[in-house]
Motif scaffolding. Structure first.
Motif, PDB file in Angstrom:
ATOM      1  N   LEU A 154      55.899  53.018 -19.795  1.00 49.53           N
ATOM      2  CA  LEU A 154      56.240  53.370 -18.416  1.00 49.53           C
ATOM      3  C   LEU A 154      57.726  53.126 -18.232  1.00 49.53           C
ATOM      4  O   LEU A 154      58.198  51.996 -18.385  1.00 49.53           O
ATOM      5  CB  LEU A 154      55.448  52.493 -17.430  1.00 49.53           C
ATOM      6  N   THR A 155      58.451  54.165 -17.916  1.00 54.30           N
ATOM      7  CA  THR A 155      59.909  54.048 -17.843  1.00 54.30           C
ATOM      8  C   THR A 155      60.473  55.143 -16.938  1.00 54.30           C
ATOM      9  O   THR A 155      59.963  56.273 -16.938  1.00 54.30           O
ATOM     10  CB  THR A 155      60.526  54.162 -19.264  1.00 54.30           C
ATOM     11  N   PRO A 156      61.518  54.818 -16.152  1.00 54.15           N
ATOM     12  CA  PRO A 156      62.063  55.845 -15.255  1.00 54.15           C
ATOM     13  C   PRO A 156      62.646  57.043 -15.999  1.00 54.15           C
ATOM     14  O   PRO A 156      62.791  58.114 -15.404  1.00 54.15           O
ATOM     15  CB  PRO A 156      63.148  55.106 -14.458  1.00 54.15           C
ATOM     16  N   SER A 204      57.213  58.430 -16.375  1.00 55.97           N
ATOM     17  CA  SER A 204      57.817  57.884 -15.158  1.00 55.97           C
ATOM     18  C   SER A 204      56.910  58.247 -13.996  1.00 55.97           C
ATOM     19  O   SER A 204      56.263  59.298 -14.010  1.00 55.97           O
ATOM     20  CB  SER A 204      59.190  58.522 -14.957  1.00 55.97           C
ATOM     21  N   ILE A 205      56.860  57.404 -12.961  1.00 59.61           N
ATOM     22  CA  ILE A 205      56.066  57.803 -11.788  1.00 59.61           C
ATOM     23  C   ILE A 205      56.956  58.376 -10.688  1.00 59.61           C
ATOM     24  O   ILE A 205      56.477  58.679  -9.597  1.00 59.61           O
ATOM     25  CB  ILE A 205      55.153  56.682 -11.252  1.00 59.61           C
ATOM     26  N   GLY A 206      58.243  58.557 -10.966  1.00 60.24           N
ATOM     27  CA  GLY A 206      59.107  59.179  -9.974  1.00 60.24           C
ATOM     28  C   GLY A 206      60.552  58.781 -10.192  1.00 60.24           C
ATOM     29  O   GLY A 206      60.838  57.831 -10.923  1.00 60.24           O
ATOM     30  N   TYR A 220      62.960  56.963  -9.217  1.00 55.26           N
ATOM     31  CA  TYR A 220      63.459  55.739  -8.584  1.00 55.26           C
ATOM     32  C   TYR A 220      63.154  54.623  -9.568  1.00 55.26           C
ATOM     33  O   TYR A 220      62.299  54.793 -10.441  1.00 55.26           O
ATOM     34  CB  TYR A 220      62.763  55.477  -7.235  1.00 55.26           C
ATOM     35  N   LEU A 275      61.812  50.924 -10.474  1.00 50.69           N
ATOM     36  CA  LEU A 275      61.015  49.763 -10.070  1.00 50.69           C
ATOM     37  C   LEU A 275      61.505  48.556 -10.866  1.00 50.69           C
ATOM     38  O   LEU A 275      62.182  48.713 -11.879  1.00 50.69           O
ATOM     39  CB  LEU A 275      59.542  50.010 -10.400  1.00 50.69           C
ATOM     40  N   ALA A 296      53.874  50.939 -11.975  1.00 53.06           N
ATOM     41  CA  ALA A 296      53.726  52.295 -12.522  1.00 53.06           C
ATOM     42  C   ALA A 296      52.438  52.376 -13.358  1.00 53.06           C
ATOM     43  O   ALA A 296      51.697  53.362 -13.277  1.00 53.06           O
ATOM     44  CB  ALA A 296      54.947  52.651 -13.360  1.00 53.06           C
TER      45      ALA A 296
HETATM   46  N1  ADE Z   1      59.701  51.267 -14.589  1.00 49.23           N
HETATM   47  C1  ADE Z   1      60.707  51.145 -13.709  1.00 49.23           C
HETATM   48  N2  ADE Z   1      60.784  52.206 -12.910  1.00 49.23           N
HETATM   49  C2  ADE Z   1      59.784  53.055 -13.301  1.00 49.23           C
HETATM   50  C3  ADE Z   1      59.343  54.329 -12.870  1.00 49.23           C
HETATM   51  N3  ADE Z   1      59.932  54.984 -11.876  1.00 49.23           N
HETATM   52  N4  ADE Z   1      58.295  54.883 -13.500  1.00 49.23           N
HETATM   53  C4  ADE Z   1      57.705  54.248 -14.512  1.00 49.23           C
HETATM   54  N5  ADE Z   1      58.069  53.040 -14.973  1.00 49.23           N
HETATM   55  C5  ADE Z   1      59.103  52.449 -14.364  1.00 49.23           C
END
Ligand code: ADE
Length: 225
Positions: A86-88, A131-133, A135, A137, A143
């Motif tokens: 899970l990563t932006p 990523s869930i969006g 932005y 977290l 996420a």
């Molecule tokens: N970790 C930090 N931000 C995230 C995001 N937007 N989606 C998924 N993982 C995340």
């Protein structure tokens, strides 16, 4: 389906799966969610799992060794269909991705923290980055909870009415139509007549028209996909 989640803050994930639909999925034996504490797999003093970035710069980086220890230990028990980070900077989650992940048997999710995880772990162990969006977290846990919820409710048998996921927003690239319940009139605001007509063909047509109209107004981008 089994979802294992590796986290440095496992307590963050105690709440989301203990209620409502995901709890029901667990109680019915359709979904198993295990949260694994990464600190149980470090060989460093004081359960250290992160260190300064080579080359300098602000923020800590999650070390590769605890992550590899954890994943290799878990892989002795389970063969994962996907190892998800899970990563932006991952691919933005959408309904199509949730649909396809809901057909898998075993998923492993890795929650990042600090400035990220050592790139070598991403290169050699991760099969999918989500990523869930757009932005940032403070960690991947929320996420992972969102992704688990989006997937878990699609597992056959989890929702009471099997068709209800099919009529969700985004299935067919359309937003869901408006819904109404009792009372039929409140402060003079009436429910559309067609919904009270008992004519299911007309009701289906009306709902479809409303879906198209809503999507045109609120998310025209969906109609172009
Ligand atoms: N970790 C930090 N931000 C995230 C995001 N937007 N989606 C998924 N993982 C995340």
């Amino acid at each position: 389906m089994k979802i294992d989640i590796i986290s440095v803050v496992p307590d963050l994930l105690q709440g989301p799966f203990a209620h409502s639909i995901l709890k029901r999925a667990k109680d019915k034996g359709l979904l198993e969610v295990n949260v694994i504490n990464l600190r149980d797999y470090t060989t460093y003093a004081r359960a250290q799992v992160d260190d300064y970035a080579f080359g300098g710069g602000a923020g800590m980086v999650m070390m590769i060794e605890p992550l590899v220890n954890a994943i290799e230990s878990l892989q002795k028990e389970t063969s994962y269909d996907e190892v998800i980070f899970l990563t932006p900077d991952g691919k933005t989650l959408n309904q199509k991705m949730a649909n396809s992940l809901s057909l898998k048997n075993n998923l492993l999710m890795i929650c990042g923290h600090y400035k990220g995880i050592d790139q070598r772990f991403r290169d050699h162990f991760i099969t999918s980055e989500i990523s869930i969006g757009d932005y940032v977290l403070s960690g991947g846990e929320l996420a992972a909870a969102v992704l688990t919820d989006a997937i878990g409710r699609l597992i056959p048998g989890v929702l009471n009415d099997e068709t209800s996921a099919l009529t969700d927003s985004f299935q067919d690239n359309l937003l869901a139509p408006p819904v109404y319940t009792r009372p039929e009139e409140f402060r003079g605001w009436k429910v559309p007549d067609v919904l009270m007509s008992g004519n299911h063909k007309l009701i289906d047509e009306w709902r479809h028209e409303q879906s198209v109209q809503r999507t045109k107004e609120k998310r025209p981008d969906l109609l172009e996909e």
